[in-house]
Design a protein around this motif. Structure first.
Motif, PDB file in Angstrom:
ATOM      1  N   THR A 145       7.213  10.734  -2.580  1.00 44.96           N
ATOM      2  CA  THR A 145       7.952  11.777  -3.301  1.00 44.96           C
ATOM      3  C   THR A 145       7.585  13.160  -2.769  1.00 44.96           C
ATOM      4  OG1 THR A 145       8.165  10.443  -5.325  1.00 44.96           O
ATOM      5  CG2 THR A 145       8.334  12.832  -5.569  1.00 44.96           C
ATOM      6  N   ALA A 146       6.302  13.387  -2.539  1.00 40.06           N
ATOM      7  CA  ALA A 146       5.850  14.679  -2.023  1.00 40.06           C
ATOM      8  C   ALA A 146       6.399  14.929  -0.625  1.00 40.06           C
ATOM      9  CB  ALA A 146       4.321  14.723  -2.009  1.00 40.06           C
ATOM     10  N   ASN A 162       9.184  -7.413   3.024  1.00 35.27           N
ATOM     11  CA  ASN A 162      10.287  -6.566   2.580  1.00 35.27           C
ATOM     12  C   ASN A 162       9.872  -5.768   1.350  1.00 35.27           C
ATOM     13  OD1 ASN A 162      13.005  -5.914   3.381  1.00 35.27           O
ATOM     14  ND2 ASN A 162      13.707  -6.801   1.463  1.00 35.27           N
ATOM     15  N   ARG A 163      10.020  -4.450   1.437  1.00 32.92           N
ATOM     16  CA  ARG A 163       9.710  -3.579   0.302  1.00 32.92           C
ATOM     17  C   ARG A 163      10.951  -2.777  -0.070  1.00 32.92           C
ATOM     18  NH1 ARG A 163       6.303  -6.587   0.954  1.00 32.92           N
ATOM     19  NH2 ARG A 163       4.020  -6.325   0.950  1.00 32.92           N
ATOM     20  N   ARG A 164      11.273  -2.782  -1.354  1.00 31.49           N
ATOM     21  CA  ARG A 164      12.418  -2.027  -1.874  1.00 31.49           C
ATOM     22  C   ARG A 164      11.903  -0.736  -2.514  1.00 31.49           C
ATOM     23  NH1 ARG A 164      16.924  -5.271  -4.952  1.00 31.49           N
ATOM     24  NH2 ARG A 164      17.313  -5.708  -2.735  1.00 31.49           N
ATOM     25  N   VAL A 165      12.390   0.387  -1.999  1.00 36.96           N
ATOM     26  CA  VAL A 165      11.960   1.691  -2.507  1.00 36.96           C
ATOM     27  C   VAL A 165      13.138   2.343  -3.208  1.00 36.96           C
ATOM     28  CG1 VAL A 165      10.963   3.936  -1.915  1.00 36.96           C
ATOM     29  CG2 VAL A 165      10.329   1.897  -0.595  1.00 36.96           C
ATOM     30  N   GLY A 199       0.788  -1.218   0.000  1.00 35.88           N
ATOM     31  CA  GLY A 199       0.000   0.000   0.000  1.00 35.88           C
ATOM     32  C   GLY A 199       0.823   1.272   0.000  1.00 35.88           C
ATOM     33  N   LEU A 200       2.132   1.175  -0.276  1.00 38.90           N
ATOM     34  CA  LEU A 200       2.963   2.376  -0.348  1.00 38.90           C
ATOM     35  C   LEU A 200       2.645   3.139  -1.624  1.00 38.90           C
ATOM     36  CD1 LEU A 200       6.429   0.972   0.799  1.00 38.90           C
ATOM     37  CD2 LEU A 200       4.685   2.091   2.189  1.00 38.90           C
ATOM     38  N   ASP A 201       2.612   4.458  -1.517  1.00 37.46           N
ATOM     39  CA  ASP A 201       2.258   5.306  -2.653  1.00 37.46           C
ATOM     40  C   ASP A 201       3.485   6.111  -3.096  1.00 37.46           C
ATOM     41  OD1 ASP A 201       1.318   8.068  -3.783  1.00 37.46           O
ATOM     42  OD2 ASP A 201      -0.428   6.753  -3.994  1.00 37.46           O
TER      43      ASP A 201
END
Length: 237
Positions: A146-147, A229-232, A139-141
């Protein structure tokens, strides 16, 4: 004698005189002081030039730490004539990629503020960088993150360093955000990097002096790398 790490006190130094203290069997050059960041913590080693006393130049492809982490090994391009032990030389950074990494590294500190989750890994590049987070749900936007980064960069917050002892860090484990990479401990003291009003964490890397120097960045991709695990990924906007 250990290599003096000048970049830890001033990441903006682009060159320094030095004296060759040793040569490794693999052809690496060790000097008494350096402005070259050695590969560590997801940040690549610097490249640049070693200028000999006679004016000839040796291209340095990267910098790494020696086995006990006390020396920085400057790795030249293959097939060059190495300087002699005791020779006075000048080290010059390839500044453009280093400065991009300083901006990116500082931006990753802000990313860890925008996403206040444990960090499981990371990598810093000239154009693309990333942090991996231990996040239970998706659910990451991208646009929202960025904002948030742009909002923090617009604060013009100062970036400063200070030092605490290893024991002080052990007594304050909440300062450590990284799960996979331990803070640079072992010398008796640890460097803290503070982004005024936003962040404070131990880090041995190179950073800009003010977040406004980062410029415009954007989240380019969010990847699932396991159940939690989420890679951003970050890039220049």
């Amino acid at each position: 004698m250990a290599t003096s790490l000048l970049f830890r006190d001033d990441a903006y130094l682009r060159e320094t005189p030095a004296v060759v203290t040793a040569l490794t069997p693999e052809g690496g050059v060790i000097v008494d002081r350096t402005v070259f960041y050695a590969t560590a913590g997801g940040q690549p080693g610097d490249k640049g030039t070693l200028v000999r006393g006679n004016g000839s130049e040796i291209a340095i492809a990267t910098a790494t730490y020696g086995p006990d982490k006390s020396d920085v090994i400057h790795v030249p391009a293959a097939g060059v004539e190495l300087p002699e032990i005791g020779e006075a030389v000048t080290l010059r950074l390839d500044w453009e990629p280093r400065y991009k990494r300083m901006r990116m590294h500082t931006a990753l500190h802000l990313l860890s503020v925008a996403l206040p989750y444990p960090v499981t890994g990371g990598s810093i590049g000239d154009e693309d960088s990333r942090l991996d987070f231990d996040i239970p749900d998706a659910g990451l936007d991208k646009d929202a993150i960025t904002a948030r980064l742009a909002e923090m960069i617009a604060t013009n917050a100062a970036v400063t360093e200070s030092w605490i002892s290893d024991d002080e860090l052990l007594a304050n484990p909440g300062l450590v955000k990284t799960m996979s990479v331990k803070p640079p401990m072992g010398s008796g003291r640890v460097r803290l990097v503070k982004i005024d009003g936003l962040d404070l964490q131990p880090c041995g890397g190179t950073h800009v002096r003010n977040v406004r120097e980062i410029g415009a960045v954007q989240v380019t991709k969010i990847e699932k790398k396991g159940q939690q695990n989420r890679r951003v990924r970050l890039g220049w906007a």
